[in-house]
Design a protein around this motif. Structure first.
Motif, short mmCIF file in Angstrom:
data_model
loop_
_atom_site.label_atom_id
_atom_site.label_comp_id
_atom_site.label_asym_id
_atom_site.label_seq_id
_atom_site.Cartn_x
_atom_site.Cartn_y
_atom_site.Cartn_z
N THR A 161 0.81 -1.23 0.00
CA THR A 161 0.00 0.00 0.00
C THR A 161 0.84 1.27 0.00
O THR A 161 0.30 2.36 -0.23
CB THR A 161 -0.95 0.01 1.21
OG1 THR A 161 -0.18 -0.11 2.42
CG2 THR A 161 -1.95 -1.14 1.11
N ASP A 162 2.13 1.17 0.24
CA ASP A 162 3.00 2.36 0.24
C ASP A 162 3.52 2.70 -1.15
O ASP A 162 4.22 3.70 -1.32
CB ASP A 162 4.17 2.17 1.21
CG ASP A 162 5.05 0.97 0.85
OD1 ASP A 162 4.52 -0.03 0.34
OD2 ASP A 162 6.25 1.05 1.10
N ILE A 163 3.17 1.92 -2.14
CA ILE A 163 3.62 2.14 -3.51
C ILE A 163 2.40 2.41 -4.39
O ILE A 163 1.40 1.70 -4.31
CB ILE A 163 4.38 0.90 -4.05
CG1 ILE A 163 5.65 0.66 -3.27
CG2 ILE A 163 4.68 1.03 -5.53
CD1 ILE A 163 6.71 1.71 -3.44
N ILE A 164 2.48 3.44 -5.23
CA ILE A 164 1.42 3.72 -6.19
C ILE A 164 1.68 2.87 -7.43
O ILE A 164 2.82 2.78 -7.90
CB ILE A 164 1.43 5.22 -6.57
CG1 ILE A 164 1.13 6.06 -5.33
CG2 ILE A 164 0.44 5.51 -7.68
CD1 ILE A 164 1.40 7.54 -5.51
N PHE A 165 0.64 2.22 -7.94
CA PHE A 165 0.83 1.43 -9.15
C PHE A 165 -0.32 1.64 -10.12
O PHE A 165 -1.42 1.98 -9.74
CB PHE A 165 1.02 -0.05 -8.84
CG PHE A 165 -0.23 -0.80 -8.46
CD1 PHE A 165 -0.99 -1.45 -9.43
CD2 PHE A 165 -0.64 -0.88 -7.14
CE1 PHE A 165 -2.13 -2.15 -9.08
CE2 PHE A 165 -1.78 -1.58 -6.77
CZ PHE A 165 -2.52 -2.22 -7.75
N GLU A 166 0.01 1.45 -11.39
CA GLU A 166 -0.98 1.53 -12.45
C GLU A 166 -0.67 0.42 -13.45
O GLU A 166 0.42 0.38 -14.03
CB GLU A 166 -0.91 2.88 -13.15
CG GLU A 166 -1.91 3.05 -14.26
CD GLU A 166 -1.83 4.44 -14.90
OE1 GLU A 166 -2.16 4.51 -16.10
OE2 GLU A 166 -1.46 5.40 -14.22
N MET A 167 -1.62 -0.48 -13.61
CA MET A 167 -1.45 -1.55 -14.59
C MET A 167 -1.90 -1.05 -15.96
O MET A 167 -2.87 -0.29 -16.05
CB MET A 167 -2.23 -2.79 -14.18
CG MET A 167 -1.71 -3.41 -12.89
SD MET A 167 -2.53 -4.96 -12.49
CE MET A 167 -1.44 -6.08 -13.36
#
Length: 100
Positions: A33-39
């Motif tokens: 949850t501490d990392i922003i991600f976009e698939m």
């Protein structure tokens, strides 16, 4: 903050379909949850501290092995800008402004 794009390709699977593996990769990413991600259709983009990004990619790289893949190929691109703050949103806004 760094931005990284990675693609994980399981090799030696029982089928050519990879959507089940992709879904499992998404579940693993949601744990961090501490990392922003976009698939995207062709890979995943992460935003956060470089050390954490590399830890997350390592964790995600292991998922296909846990699900039966015999071999996994992972490609990584890293944009680590240190002269000013950068983010996925900032990069897209910069391009949008130039398109006006």
């Amino acid at each position: 903050m760094a931005i990284a794009e990675f693609t994980i390709i399981p090799i030696g699977t029982a089928t050519t379909s990879l959507s089940g593996y992709v879904a499992d990769l998404h579940k693993e990413l949601e744990k961090h949850t501490d990392i922003i991600f976009e698939m995207t259709p062709m890979g995943t983009i992460l935003e956060g501290p470089l050390d954490r990004i590399l830890e997350v990619i390592r964790a995600v790289h292991e998922v296909p092995f846990k699900n039966g893949a015999e071999r996994v190929s992972t490609s990584i691109k890293i944009d680590d800008r240190r002269d000013k703050a950068a983010s996925m949103t900032q990069k897209m806004q910069s391009v949008a402004e130039k398109l006006k």
